[in-house]
Design a protein around this motif. Structure first.
Motif, mmCIF file in Angstrom:
data_model
loop_
_atom_site.group_PDB
_atom_site.id
_atom_site.type_symbol
_atom_site.label_atom_id
_atom_site.label_comp_id
_atom_site.label_asym_id
_atom_site.label_seq_id
_atom_site.Cartn_x
_atom_site.Cartn_y
_atom_site.Cartn_z
ATOM 1 N N PRO A 1 0.697 -0.880 0.010
ATOM 2 C CA PRO A 1 -0.180 -0.060 -0.081
ATOM 3 C C PRO A 1 1.083 1.554 0.009
ATOM 4 O O PRO A 1 1.957 1.273 1.028
ATOM 5 C CB PRO A 1 -0.723 -0.288 1.117
ATOM 6 N N LEU A 2 0.596 1.962 -1.324
ATOM 7 C CA LEU A 2 1.247 3.425 -0.756
ATOM 8 C C LEU A 2 0.571 3.956 -0.149
ATOM 9 O O LEU A 2 -0.283 4.887 -0.868
ATOM 10 C CB LEU A 2 1.826 3.951 -2.366
ATOM 11 N N ASP A 3 0.555 5.190 1.029
ATOM 12 C CA ASP A 3 0.296 5.356 1.745
ATOM 13 C C ASP A 3 0.516 6.603 2.528
ATOM 14 O O ASP A 3 1.309 7.050 1.638
ATOM 15 C CB ASP A 3 -0.449 4.769 3.325
ATOM 16 N N LYS A 4 0.078 7.677 2.944
ATOM 17 C CA LYS A 4 0.476 8.621 3.365
ATOM 18 C C LYS A 4 1.474 8.716 4.236
ATOM 19 O O LYS A 4 3.146 9.379 3.725
ATOM 20 C CB LYS A 4 -0.408 9.872 4.636
ATOM 21 N N ASN A 5 2.074 7.431 5.226
ATOM 22 C CA ASN A 5 3.550 7.279 5.515
ATOM 23 C C ASN A 5 4.774 7.488 3.978
ATOM 24 O O ASN A 5 5.427 7.464 4.719
ATOM 25 C CB ASN A 5 3.146 5.969 6.463
ATOM 26 N N PHE A 6 3.969 6.555 3.111
ATOM 27 C CA PHE A 6 5.201 5.453 2.357
ATOM 28 C C PHE A 6 5.544 7.193 2.106
ATOM 29 O O PHE A 6 6.264 7.642 1.126
ATOM 30 C CB PHE A 6 4.062 4.622 2.099
ATOM 31 N N LEU A 7 3.894 7.824 1.144
ATOM 32 C CA LEU A 7 4.507 9.025 -0.192
ATOM 33 C C LEU A 7 5.696 10.166 0.856
ATOM 34 O O LEU A 7 6.118 10.904 -0.557
ATOM 35 C CB LEU A 7 3.016 9.507 -0.091
ATOM 36 N N GLU A 8 5.326 10.294 2.136
ATOM 37 C CA GLU A 8 6.075 11.141 2.045
ATOM 38 C C GLU A 8 7.177 11.176 2.361
ATOM 39 O O GLU A 8 8.441 11.878 2.976
ATOM 40 C CB GLU A 8 5.339 11.777 3.702
ATOM 41 N N GLN A 9 7.316 10.017 2.554
ATOM 42 C CA GLN A 9 9.230 9.374 2.558
ATOM 43 C C GLN A 9 9.906 9.375 0.717
ATOM 44 O O GLN A 9 11.111 9.104 0.803
ATOM 45 C CB GLN A 9 9.357 7.848 3.714
ATOM 46 N N ALA A 10 8.817 9.822 0.035
ATOM 47 C CA ALA A 10 9.113 9.201 -1.185
ATOM 48 C C ALA A 10 9.419 10.556 -1.382
ATOM 49 O O ALA A 10 8.744 11.602 -2.327
ATOM 50 C CB ALA A 10 8.210 8.738 -2.129
ATOM 51 N N LYS A 11 11.330 11.386 -0.890
ATOM 52 C CA LYS A 11 11.502 12.566 -1.396
ATOM 53 C C LYS A 11 11.346 13.016 -2.928
ATOM 54 O O LYS A 11 11.085 14.274 -3.327
ATOM 55 C CB LYS A 11 12.425 13.278 -0.964
ATOM 56 N N ASN A 12 11.883 12.009 -3.199
ATOM 57 C CA ASN A 12 11.801 12.166 -5.331
ATOM 58 C C ASN A 12 10.866 11.627 -6.472
ATOM 59 O O ASN A 12 11.655 11.927 -7.539
ATOM 60 C CB ASN A 12 12.962 12.015 -5.298
ATOM 61 N N LEU A 13 9.993 11.401 -5.484
ATOM 62 C CA LEU A 13 8.796 10.179 -6.806
ATOM 63 C C LEU A 13 8.666 10.816 -7.433
ATOM 64 O O LEU A 13 7.912 12.051 -7.273
ATOM 65 C CB LEU A 13 8.188 9.575 -5.743
ATOM 66 N N ARG A 14 8.344 10.940 -8.763
ATOM 67 C CA ARG A 14 7.831 11.691 -9.894
ATOM 68 C C ARG A 14 6.566 11.463 -10.127
ATOM 69 O O ARG A 14 5.563 11.754 -10.467
ATOM 70 C CB ARG A 14 8.537 12.219 -11.252
ATOM 71 N N ALA B 1 -0.807 11.858 -2.685
ATOM 72 C CA ALA B 1 0.327 11.988 -3.959
ATOM 73 C C ALA B 1 -0.099 12.907 -4.418
ATOM 74 O O ALA B 1 0.465 13.456 -4.991
ATOM 75 C CB ALA B 1 -0.679 10.661 -4.757
ATOM 76 N N GLN B 2 -1.765 13.650 -5.230
ATOM 77 C CA GLN B 2 -1.545 15.004 -5.944
ATOM 78 C C GLN B 2 -0.318 15.598 -5.180
ATOM 79 O O GLN B 2 -0.341 16.661 -5.698
ATOM 80 C CB GLN B 2 -3.577 14.674 -6.141
ATOM 81 N N ASN B 3 -0.663 16.172 -3.599
ATOM 82 C CA ASN B 3 -0.034 17.213 -3.644
ATOM 83 C C ASN B 3 1.274 17.357 -3.084
ATOM 84 O O ASN B 3 1.294 18.636 -3.273
ATOM 85 C CB ASN B 3 -1.122 17.217 -1.917
ATOM 86 N N LEU B 4 1.453 16.148 -3.564
ATOM 87 C CA LEU B 4 2.806 15.910 -3.454
ATOM 88 C C LEU B 4 3.297 15.602 -4.450
ATOM 89 O O LEU B 4 5.202 16.209 -4.844
ATOM 90 C CB LEU B 4 3.890 14.918 -2.797
ATOM 91 N N GLY B 5 2.493 16.539 -5.833
ATOM 92 C CA GLY B 5 2.594 16.556 -7.426
ATOM 93 C C GLY B 5 3.468 15.509 -7.971
ATOM 94 O O GLY B 5 3.878 15.576 -9.006
ATOM 95 N N ILE B 6 2.973 13.749 -7.283
ATOM 96 C CA ILE B 6 3.589 12.334 -8.027
ATOM 97 C C ILE B 6 2.186 12.621 -8.923
ATOM 98 O O ILE B 6 1.255 12.405 -9.214
ATOM 99 C CB ILE B 6 3.392 11.491 -6.493
ATOM 100 N N GLN B 7 2.319 12.211 -9.891
ATOM 101 C CA GLN B 7 1.971 11.848 -11.767
ATOM 102 C C GLN B 7 0.849 10.328 -11.368
ATOM 103 O O GLN B 7 2.458 9.673 -10.525
ATOM 104 C CB GLN B 7 2.836 11.701 -12.477
ATOM 105 N N LEU B 8 -0.334 9.847 -11.645
ATOM 106 C CA LEU B 8 -0.495 8.642 -11.213
ATOM 107 C C LEU B 8 -0.853 8.274 -12.593
ATOM 108 O O LEU B 8 -1.704 9.104 -13.538
ATOM 109 C CB LEU B 8 -1.345 8.887 -10.717
ATOM 110 N N ILE B 9 -0.385 7.461 -12.562
ATOM 111 C CA ILE B 9 -0.734 6.073 -14.342
ATOM 112 C C ILE B 9 -0.930 5.123 -14.062
ATOM 113 O O ILE B 9 -0.850 4.141 -13.302
ATOM 114 C CB ILE B 9 0.902 6.506 -14.962
#
Length: 316
Positions: free
Chosen positions: A52-65, A82-90
């Protein structure tokens, strides 16, 4: 651009991305915590459902595009974060829409014509004809909830069987040559077969419950190839027992693990579904064909390359 692959997929993903000079690392065994510790090192992730890519996971993904999900459903991802962090979802619903549509039709034909039951009886020396009289799809009004990739592909197949296909969707203006858009109230008034083609969200969680079923005017066949938690199983079981639901085709169950690997709960309602001759159950395989494995992967690769073409063009 460095990409982490967390699930096994068709090898064309690695072949084609490596050919475009992406750096790939496969990790099909590390735990959630282990992946969290290293996720800051990657620009992209390609997943199915293992972690699961939850809030905790995503906040640690500092460079994830980007996050690329090989499949349709995105409920395993905290989309707002993910959207707030600017991560593109595909994702790739185009890749398995045909296999889902064929699975829907196949399950309905097997259920309504008692094909599995009759076959098993004959193999056990039982020859019953009147008891196995079928019910035709021809002329039935089929109601679809959701008219995206899966819904449209299903409507196309069912229209070929002479069904009158109607659908409800939250987006307007989607009618085409295969199906007519109606209000949810009209769908409940007319449908003789009900099939779900919706994601799992707060709005669609347990959409099919006791109230919904009671508002269906006709006795109906029910199909779910969407998500198990779109349906309140207890209410479905009650409706099958009462005869309001004539039969059910279930590729997904409320009691599946979030990774879809197996069932994690056993109870009386599940046992009823597994034992009833009015129910067909398959293990979340509606989108799971030889062809869809390749098509899902190709769609993902094409979308990654379209989104990040600047990466590999700048290399040459």
């Amino acid at each position: 651009m460095k990409i982490l692959l967390l699930d096994k997929n068709h090898p064309l993903i690695t072949d084609q991305l490596l050919a475009k000079n992406f750096i790939l690392e496969e990790d099909f065994t590390s735990s959630y915590d282990e992946v969290c510790r290293k996720i800051k090192n990657y620009d992209g992730i390609i997943i199915r459902s293992r972690i699961p890519l939850d809030k905790n996971f995503l906040e640690q993904a500092k460079n994830l595009r980007f996050i690329a999900r090989v499949g349709a459903g995105m409920e395993n991802i905290d989309i707002p974060v993910a959207q707030n962090l600017g991560i593109q979802l595909i994702n790739s619903p185009e890749g398995n829409r045909d296999s889902v549509a064929e699975h829907v039709v196949g399950m309905l034909l097997i259920l309504m014509n008692r094909l599995f039951i009759a076959s098993q009886e004959v193999k056990n020396g039982i020859w019953l004809r009147e008891e196995n009289r079928g019910d035709e799809l021809l002329g039935k009004t089929v109601g679809l909830i959701g008219y995206g990739n899966m819904g449209k592909a299903t409507a196309k197949r069912l229209s070929g069987f002479g069904c009158n296909v109607i659908f409800h969707d939250i987006l307007p203006g989607l009618s085409d040559e295969y199906a007519t858009q109606v209000s949810l109230d009209e769908l409940k008034e007319r449908a003789e077969v009900l099939s779900l083609h919706i994601p799992l969200t707060e709005e669609t969680s347990y959409l099919i419950d006791k109230k919904f079923i009671s508002e269906m005017k006709n006795g109906f066949y029910f199909v779910n190839t969407a998500r198990g938690k779109n349906v309140e199983t207890k209410s479905l079981v009650e409706a099958i027992k009462s005869g309001k639901v004539k039969g059910a085709c279930l590729d997904v169950l409320e009691y599946e693990k979030s990774s879809f690997e197996k069932l994690e709960t056993e109870n009386e309602d599940l046992q009823f579904l597994l034992e009833s001759d009015k129910v067909i159950v398959t293990p979340h395989i509606a989108g799971w064909t030889i062809q869809s494995k390749e098509k899902l992967a190709q769609v993902i690769v094409d979308k990654i390359l379209a989104q990040f073409s600047d990466h590999f063009q700048s290399i040459h």
